[in-house]
Design a protein around this motif. Structure first.
Motif, PDB file in Angstrom:
ATOM      1  N   TRP A 207      12.123  31.749 -32.606  1.00  0.00           N
ATOM      2  CA  TRP A 207      10.985  32.244 -31.572  1.00  0.00           C
ATOM      3  C   TRP A 207      10.522  31.440 -30.535  1.00  0.00           C
ATOM      4  O   TRP A 207      11.187  30.295 -30.744  1.00  0.00           O
ATOM      5  N   ILE A 208      10.477  31.911 -29.141  1.00  0.00           N
ATOM      6  CA  ILE A 208      10.479  30.529 -28.478  1.00  0.00           C
ATOM      7  C   ILE A 208       9.070  31.310 -27.532  1.00  0.00           C
ATOM      8  O   ILE A 208       8.711  32.427 -27.649  1.00  0.00           O
ATOM      9  N   TRP A 209       8.221  30.513 -26.812  1.00  0.00           N
ATOM     10  CA  TRP A 209       6.516  30.304 -27.051  1.00  0.00           C
ATOM     11  C   TRP A 209       6.772  29.967 -25.331  1.00  0.00           C
ATOM     12  O   TRP A 209       7.525  28.986 -25.064  1.00  0.00           O
ATOM     13  N   GLU A 210       6.020  31.019 -24.735  1.00  0.00           N
ATOM     14  CA  GLU A 210       6.432  30.508 -23.763  1.00  0.00           C
ATOM     15  C   GLU A 210       4.087  30.505 -23.097  1.00  0.00           C
ATOM     16  O   GLU A 210       4.113  31.666 -23.018  1.00  0.00           O
ATOM     17  N   PRO A 211       4.183  29.775 -22.784  1.00  0.00           N
ATOM     18  CA  PRO A 211       2.610  29.444 -22.284  1.00  0.00           C
ATOM     19  C   PRO A 211       2.698  29.647 -21.263  1.00  0.00           C
ATOM     20  O   PRO A 211       3.034  30.213 -20.350  1.00  0.00           O
ATOM     21  N   SER A 212       1.508  30.457 -21.051  1.00  0.00           N
ATOM     22  CA  SER A 212       0.580  30.909 -19.342  1.00  0.00           C
ATOM     23  C   SER A 212       1.458  29.949 -18.339  1.00  0.00           C
ATOM     24  O   SER A 212       1.141  30.058 -17.044  1.00  0.00           O
ATOM     25  N   ASP A 213       1.572  28.695 -18.707  1.00  0.00           N
ATOM     26  CA  ASP A 213       1.195  28.343 -17.784  1.00  0.00           C
ATOM     27  C   ASP A 213       2.591  26.650 -17.743  1.00  0.00           C
ATOM     28  O   ASP A 213       2.359  25.594 -17.328  1.00  0.00           O
ATOM     29  N   GLY A 214       3.213  27.449 -18.846  1.00  0.00           N
ATOM     30  CA  GLY A 214       4.229  26.018 -19.323  1.00  0.00           C
ATOM     31  C   GLY A 214       5.184  26.962 -19.315  1.00  0.00           C
ATOM     32  O   GLY A 214       5.940  27.788 -18.962  1.00  0.00           O
ATOM     33  N   GLN A 215       6.460  25.927 -20.145  1.00  0.00           N
ATOM     34  CA  GLN A 215       7.658  26.420 -19.961  1.00  0.00           C
ATOM     35  C   GLN A 215       8.441  26.837 -21.760  1.00  0.00           C
ATOM     36  O   GLN A 215       7.804  27.151 -22.690  1.00  0.00           O
ATOM     37  N   ARG A 216       9.544  27.157 -21.162  1.00  0.00           N
ATOM     38  CA  ARG A 216       9.909  28.515 -22.707  1.00  0.00           C
ATOM     39  C   ARG A 216      10.272  26.873 -23.751  1.00  0.00           C
ATOM     40  O   ARG A 216      10.607  26.524 -23.203  1.00  0.00           O
ATOM     41  N   ASP A 217       9.611  27.313 -25.165  1.00  0.00           N
ATOM     42  CA  ASP A 217      10.345  26.261 -25.568  1.00  0.00           C
ATOM     43  C   ASP A 217      10.561  26.437 -27.699  1.00  0.00           C
ATOM     44  O   ASP A 217       9.874  28.273 -27.619  1.00  0.00           O
ATOM     45  N   ASN A 218      11.667  26.667 -28.249  1.00  0.00           N
ATOM     46  CA  ASN A 218      11.780  27.177 -29.559  1.00  0.00           C
ATOM     47  C   ASN A 218      10.614  26.532 -30.034  1.00  0.00           C
ATOM     48  O   ASN A 218      10.737  25.255 -30.353  1.00  0.00           O
ATOM     49  N   ILE A 219      10.155  27.537 -31.416  1.00  0.00           N
ATOM     50  CA  ILE A 219       9.405  27.190 -32.325  1.00  0.00           C
ATOM     51  C   ILE A 219       9.571  27.071 -33.788  1.00  0.00           C
ATOM     52  O   ILE A 219       8.927  26.330 -34.677  1.00  0.00           O
ATOM     53  N   ALA A 220      10.250  28.327 -33.623  1.00  0.00           N
ATOM     54  CA  ALA A 220      10.944  28.151 -35.881  1.00  0.00           C
ATOM     55  C   ALA A 220      12.530  28.975 -34.726  1.00  0.00           C
ATOM     56  O   ALA A 220      12.409  29.796 -34.009  1.00  0.00           O
ATOM     57  N   VAL A 221      13.330  28.501 -35.753  1.00  0.00           N
ATOM     58  CA  VAL A 221      15.048  28.900 -35.989  1.00  0.00           C
ATOM     59  C   VAL A 221      15.347  28.898 -37.363  1.00  0.00           C
ATOM     60  O   VAL A 221      15.258  28.649 -38.211  1.00  0.00           O
ATOM     61  N   TYR A 222      15.899  30.424 -37.468  1.00  0.00           N
ATOM     62  CA  TYR A 222      17.283  30.455 -39.040  1.00  0.00           C
ATOM     63  C   TYR A 222      17.882  30.986 -38.546  1.00  0.00           C
ATOM     64  O   TYR A 222      18.155  32.026 -38.022  1.00  0.00           O
ATOM     65  N   HIS A 223      18.438  30.376 -39.392  1.00  0.00           N
ATOM     66  CA  HIS A 223      20.255  30.445 -40.327  1.00  0.00           C
ATOM     67  C   HIS A 223      20.724  30.800 -41.455  1.00  0.00           C
ATOM     68  O   HIS A 223      19.663  29.772 -41.977  1.00  0.00           O
ATOM     69  N   PRO A 224      21.705  31.710 -41.586  1.00  0.00           N
ATOM     70  CA  PRO A 224      21.613  32.062 -42.878  1.00  0.00           C
ATOM     71  C   PRO A 224      22.632  30.432 -43.529  1.00  0.00           C
ATOM     72  O   PRO A 224      22.540  30.788 -44.874  1.00  0.00           O
TER      73      PRO A 224
END
Length: 505
Positions: free
Chosen positions: A57-74
């Motif tokens: 899950w990648i979060w991109e604020p309206s005035d900022g850069q993309r950043d991972n907030i959650a990762v799932y690997h089996p």
């Protein structure tokens, strides 16, 4: 709704081919600060030939850069690389096929684009994006601005919607003739504060008038409405009441009241007299001036002065003392006098009517019985012996109502008895005649025949046995005729006593 992610990859030939993979997510979500939101994501594999290796899950604020907030690997499990979301983000199912997450304790700064991205083999990355809209209910308020009456337009009321998202709309509802202005201020977290001010030229009559502030905003089910009551301050205006132009000498407890219209309320009320000090009979009680006893000393001008923080105002009234002969009559006394007068008038009318009726009756009788004679029979000598002829006494009444007893003829005598000399018997003698029995009294009876009364009466003195026509004397066994009178006598005005059985002729 679904969003399809397209990945372009190069091929051996110069042609490019597009392989579509589907990632199902919600296009937009709304949330409020301090609440939670679930971001759903699901991979759809129509043929089942795609191998999923990892999801992020990648979060991109309206005035900022993309950043991972959650990762799932089996194999390696979960990972939350962004410190701002640490301890606030969790996976709901722990599977690659459904890697939905929940974000708790939302902040206004959490608004933005959230992308669910799969790493697959052999297709590569597939993704779907959800836009999170953070909403904020504004903190609405309205207040009055206390002003002083004047000639310039000033702000008299304010209304605001603080930290709302999206921005609120403010309207005013009122019949006042003012106008309003609106301004907005953006907050660091994306909220907006809206302020509106209402202006007018305030007058004393505007004090207490009402206007309504109405706030409309997306998060509110209905408009927020708040009433505002204006507060306009002004110096006092004064009036005096209570003087009725009837201050007469001796009147008690005459009262003057000083009324003031002021905002704020008056701080002081002062009574003075134009002639100097207040008279001794005057007592001041707050805004009231009480005259205990009206006299010439209160024949003056009274002045009332009222003061508040914006100034002072005064009013005066001149009282004139008049002479009064009598105390004013109360309405109850007047009503009693009127009723008494009417009753007295009715009594007088009744008496007059009675007198007129009696007068008419007396006039009629005087025509028929102008001269009435009562014939009395008795012993002429008054001795009580029945040896003399009956004496006839006539009682005549004149038109004036006076009457006198006189002897009409006293020479009645029996044919074998000579008349005896002497004075005629009095009424007292007749009453004392004791030799008249009850049987003899019944010998006298009335004769209805009254003709030729005067002629018959004149023959009474001839010595015959003729009696007046109204009488017949019954005779007993002897030769003698006794005349008797009824013992029911009545007193007369001249002191005499006459039998009630006397007959008017």
């Amino acid at each position: 709704m679904t969003s399809e992610g397209l990945l372009l990859r190069p091929s051996a030939s110069p042609l490019m081919c597009v392989v579509a993979q589907k990632v199902r997510v919600e296009e937009e979500l709304e949330a409020y600060p301090n609440e939670s939101v679930d971001l759903r994501c699901q991979f759809i594999d129509g043929g089942g030939r795609t191998k999923l290796t990892q999801v992020s899950w990648i979060w991109e604020p309206s005035d900022g850069q993309r950043d991972n907030i959650a990762v799932y690997h089996p194999i390696y499990g979960q990972s939350f690389p962004n410190v701002a979301f640490k301890d606030r983000v969790v996976f709901l199912h722990n599977t690659l096929e459904n890697p939905s997450i929940r974000i708790s304790n939302l902040k206004m700064s959490d608004a933005g684009r959230y992308t669910c991205e799969y790493a697959t083999y052999p297709s590569g990355n597939e993704q779907g994006t959800t836009t999170l809209v953070m909403l904020a209910k504004p903190k609405n308020s309205a207040r009055v601005v206390t002003v002083q009456a004047g000639t310039k337009s000033v702000v008299v009321a304010q209304c605001e919607a603080v930290d709302g998202k999206p921005a609120a709309t403010i309207k005013w509802q009122t019949s006042l003739g003012g106008n309003h202005s609106t301004s907005t201020t953006s907050g660091p977290d994306g909220t907006v504060t809206v302020r509106s001010e209402y202006r007018l030229v305030p007058t004393p009559t505007d004090n207490g008038r009402e206007l309504m502030c109405m706030v409309e905003q997306r998060t509110q089910e209905r408009p927020w409405v708040y009433p505002v009551t204006l507060s306009v301050e002004y110096p006092p205006s004064v009036s005096i009441e209570g003087y009725d132009h009837n201050w007469y000498v001796g009147r008690s407890d005459a009262v003057l009241t000083c009324l003031a219209n002021a905002n704020p309320p008056p701080t002081t009320v002062t009574w003075t007299a134009a002639s100097g000090l207040l008279p001794d009979t005057v007592v001041v009680d707050g805004n009231k001036l009480v005259v205990r006893k009206v006299d010439d000393a209160v024949n003056t001008t009274f002045i009332c002065e009222v003061r508040n923080k914006h100034g002072a105002s005064r009013e005066q009234i001149t009282t004139v003392v008049i002479e009064a002969l009598e105390e004013p009559v109360s309405p109850g006394v007047v009503a009693g006098a009127v009723i008494g007068s009417l009753l007295a008038l009715l009594l007088v009318v009744t008496l007059i009517a009675v007198l007129l009726t009696r007068g008419r009756s007396g006039g009629s009788n005087s025509g028929d019985y102008g001269n009435k004679a009562r014939l009395l029979f008795g012993n002429k000598n008054g001795t009580g012996a029945n040896n003399n002829g009956p004496a006839v006494y006539a009682y005549r009444e004149s038109c004036e109502g006076s009457g006198a007893l006189s002897e009409k003829s006293n020479d009645f005598h029996h044919h074998h008895r000579p008349p005896s000399a002497g004075n005629p018997p009095s009424a007292h003698d007749i009453l004392l005649s004791g030799d008249v029995g009850e049987a003899e009294r019944r010998k006298f009876h009335m004769d209805d025949s009254m003709e030729d009364e005067e002629e018959q009466y004149d023959r009474f003195g001839g010595g015959g046995d003729i009696l007046p026509p109204a009488y017949h004397m019954g005779r007993g066994h002897g030769e003698e005729m006794d005349v008797y009178l009824d013992d029911d006598m009545e007193s007369q005005r001249d002191g005499s006593v006459i039998s009630r059985t006397a007959i008017y002729v």
